[in-house]
Design a protein around this motif. Structure first.
Motif, short mmCIF file in Angstrom:
data_model
loop_
_atom_site.label_atom_id
_atom_site.label_comp_id
_atom_site.label_asym_id
_atom_site.label_seq_id
_atom_site.Cartn_x
_atom_site.Cartn_y
_atom_site.Cartn_z
N ASP A 24 -0.41 5.36 9.29
CA ASP A 24 -0.71 4.39 8.22
C ASP A 24 -1.85 4.83 7.30
N ARG A 38 2.58 8.00 -4.29
CA ARG A 38 1.60 7.73 -3.22
C ARG A 38 0.21 8.31 -3.52
N ILE A 98 -1.27 7.81 5.09
CA ILE A 98 -0.43 7.59 3.90
C ILE A 98 -1.26 7.03 2.75
N THR A 99 -2.32 6.31 3.09
CA THR A 99 -3.10 5.67 2.01
C THR A 99 -4.18 6.60 1.44
N TYR A 102 9.61 6.12 8.07
CA TYR A 102 8.51 5.63 8.91
C TYR A 102 8.41 4.11 8.81
N ASP A 103 8.35 3.44 9.97
CA ASP A 103 8.24 1.98 9.90
C ASP A 103 7.00 1.44 10.61
N HIS A 153 4.87 3.72 -3.01
CA HIS A 153 5.49 4.63 -2.03
C HIS A 153 5.89 5.94 -2.70
N ARG A 170 9.75 8.68 4.75
CA ARG A 170 10.57 7.62 4.12
C ARG A 170 11.12 6.67 5.17
N THR A 192 0.82 -1.22 0.00
CA THR A 192 0.00 0.00 0.00
C THR A 192 0.85 1.27 0.00
N GLY A 193 2.16 1.12 0.12
CA GLY A 193 3.04 2.30 0.09
C GLY A 193 3.29 2.90 1.46
N ILE A 194 2.77 2.28 2.50
CA ILE A 194 3.00 2.79 3.86
C ILE A 194 4.48 2.63 4.22
N LEU A 195 5.01 1.48 3.87
CA LEU A 195 6.44 1.23 4.13
C LEU A 195 7.21 1.20 2.83
N ARG A 196 8.47 1.52 2.94
CA ARG A 196 9.37 1.47 1.79
C ARG A 196 10.13 0.15 1.86
#
Lengths: 332, 273
Positions: free
Chosen positions: B108, A92, B111-112, B268-269, A89, B266, A71-75
């Motif tokens: 989360d 987005r 971002i979507t 963010y985990d 990502h 970038r 979904t592009g939340i994480l790289r």
């Protein structure tokens, strides 16, 4: 061209490496050590438009991390993802118009606002026209009884209502690709049934679906294809039917005899089958290899020689197969 | 379902503003759900500013000036700082939640969605203490403005200074809160540190501090452009040329905030791997 394509997708996180307890915490404060943890390890995944894919695995297998990568939340640490040809990502905003996401353990509703207000905020964010919004809300209401709690504040909703509202939020812009991460978690059976019916409708309408769930009934009722992952890597990828056909190689018959069953004696008399005692003294379970014997043959020989009072057939479920896949008993 | 919408590739600025205001007004509707919180917080902001007023009144009852700055000029300094902080809390308080959102994985969903994450986060909360801060901050400014004899001609500069102060303050807070993408803490300690330093140092004329402090406040973390520079210019303590530095500080701090936030996303985990 696949709607979603991931190649060698890998995500590694850095985690603090510290001993337990107060001493460990203080030591870590002075001497910081970290170790890498690979949550997703080189996954290849390709999904065609209109497919409904179940993405399953034990806790900590990397399901949610994969969804966040897709979904592009994480790289990704390594590898590539393309959703409709885009890197989710990097591109987005464009990607967001085409995807819908639901994380069952979290809500995207505005906590102190009525559900309707949250939906309207999302309507404006996605640029949904008034006509489309009205039509979709009517449809969600038909399938999810949305109007029942539209005026209620999000914080006052039951879990089932909250999940239905979140599902409406995820779909308000009619996304082409939908990711649902444990959408039925904690729900009672009637709400689960309603959600599954809704998801089947969604798939029938041509929406591409990636569903993660621990509830295997969700998978069997909604999806055609299953991807099983364990320790961040794909353990199985194929149709549910193939999984059953490939891995379900035994069937069982429960026999209820007139008197107490003597299992060793029966095992000696019918060495081709596996015999185990049932729950009652007169019950015995006969397991046979379905690729060697037909059910008719087995039943014929057993009823002719044992004259059971009653019998029942049991098919191993997909749940058993996946449990064995998780346990490492089966290989790809 | 047939779709009549045309997905945009980039988000037009007008759409960004519309999203911001809709979310902000949604927060207002959330706030009125808790009227007790609203009144307590609004009163707290007002009480804090009244204390500032009282402090300066007591100070100047005992000393004629501070490094050449009189009572009314100092009121302008404090007032403008309060208005800047109040505007940050009123219009951009969500930035302070960045650390908590990072820890809990609450970025989360943002971002979507097809909207800038920084806009969604910034407008996600309103600090109601801001009402008292802004109202009493403006009152201090007006009183100081009249007392210092600045006159009506400079009012446009004053209005522009307030707008720029609010933007610089919010942008610097955002950039410092975004550090939590890396350091992983609930509290935005660097932003708190900046607010503390401003509260202690920027209510005084910059000239009383060593040169190193002055350089940092002017050019490294340009907090001086929030209140000191505009007040020093309208009161004649600095040349009018320094006004040119204010829009430069606005642009610089906004670019810094956007850049740090972008890099933060970038890195963010999320939560729960």
């Amino acid at each position: 061209m696949p709607i979603l394509e991931a190649q060698a997708l890998t995500k590694t996180f850095r985690r603090p490496d510290k001993d337990s307890g107060f001493k460990g915490a203080v030591r870590h404060l002075m001497q910081r050590k970290y170790k890498n943890y690979t949550a997703v390890d080189g996954i290849d995944l390709s999904i065609e438009a209109g497919e409904s894919v179940a993405y399953v695995g034990p806790n900590g297998a990397g399901k949610s991390t994969t969804v966040k990568l897709l979904t592009g939340i994480l790289r990704p640490s390594e590898g590539t993802v393309r959703v409709m040809g885009r890197d989710p990502h990097v591109e987005r905003i464009a990607n967001a118009h085409d995807i819908g996401v639901l994380f069952g353990q979290r809500t995207q509703l505005w906590w102190d606002l009525p559900v309707e207000e949250s939906l309207k905020l999302l309507k404006h964010m996605y640029g949904v026209s008034d006509a489309d919004y009205k039509r979709r809300i009517e449809r969600f209401d038909e399938l999810l009884d949305l109007n029942e709690f539209m005026p209620a504040l999000a914080r006052t909703l039951s879990l089932g209502q909250r999940m239905r509202a979140d599902l409406a939020c995820a779909l308000i812009h009619d996304p082409k690709m939908v990711y649902l991460d444990e959408p039925t978690i904690g729900l009672d059976i009637s709400v689960k049934d309603r959600l599954r019916a809704f998801l089947r409708e969604l798939v029938n309408d041509g929406t591409t679906l990636l569903l993660t769930s621990h509830d295997l009934a969700d998978i069997e009722e909604v999806c055609e294809r299953i991807v099983v992952i364990d320790k961040g890597a794909v353990a199985y990828d194929g149709s549910i039917e193939r999984l059953k056909a490939h891995y379900i190689t035994t069937k069982a018959v429960n026999l209820y005899l007139e008197g107490a069953a003597n299992v060793p004696e029966l095992a000696e008399k019918f060495p081709d089958y596996e015999w185990t005692a049932g729950e009652a003294p007169s019950e015995v379970v006969v397991t046979y290899e379905s690729n060697r014997f037909t059910t008719a043959e087995v039943l014929g020989s057993l009823t002719a020689q044992l004259s059971p009072r009653d019998l029942s057939l049991s098919e191993p479920s997909i749940e058993d197969v996946i449990r064995r896949l998780y346990a490492g008993e089966l290989t790809k | 379902m047939a779709d009549t919408q045309t997905p945009a590739i980039a988000v037009p600025v007008r759409h960004v503003f519309a999203i911001y205001w809709r979310t902000w007004f949604a927060q207002i509707r959330s706030i009125v759900e808790y009227p007790a919180d609203l009144w307590v917080m609004a009163s707290a902001g007002a009480v804090w500013n009244i204390l500032q007023f009282a402090f300066l009144a007591v100070l100047f009852a005992n000393v004629p000036d501070v490094a050449g700055w009189g009572y009314h000029e100092m009121l302008l300094l404090s007032g403008l700082l309060s208005v800047a902080g109040g505007c940050n809390a009123l219009f951009w308080d969500g930035a302070w939640s960045t650390g908590a959102m990072v820890i809990k994985g609450d970025i989360d969903y943002r971002i979507t969605r097809p909207a800038p994450v920084i806009i969604q986060v910034g407008s996600s909360h309103i600090g109601m203490q801001s009402i008292g801060e802004v109202v009493f901050g403006v009152a201090m400014m007006v009183y100081g403005w009249i007392g210092a004899g600045i006159g009506f001609a400079a009012i446009p500069i004053g209005v522009l200074a307030i707008a720029c102060a609010a933007v610089i303050q919010s942008a610097l807070v955002t950039a410092l809160c975004a550090v939590n993408f890396w350091i992983k803490g609930q509290a935005s300690i660097f932003a708190f540190l900046m607010i503390e330093l401003q509260g202690n140092a920027m209510k005084m004329p910059l000239g009383i501090f060593p040169i190193a402090v002055r350089l940092v406040a002017m050019f490294i973390v340009p907090v001086a452009f929030i209140n000191f520079v505009p007040v020093a210019v309208v009161t004649g303590h600095m040349s009018a040329w320094w006004l040119a530095g204010i829009p430069a500080a606005v642009v610089g701090s906004v670019l810094l905030a956007a850049g740090v936030y972008r890099l933060g996303l970038r890195a963010y985990d999320s939560a729960g791997h």
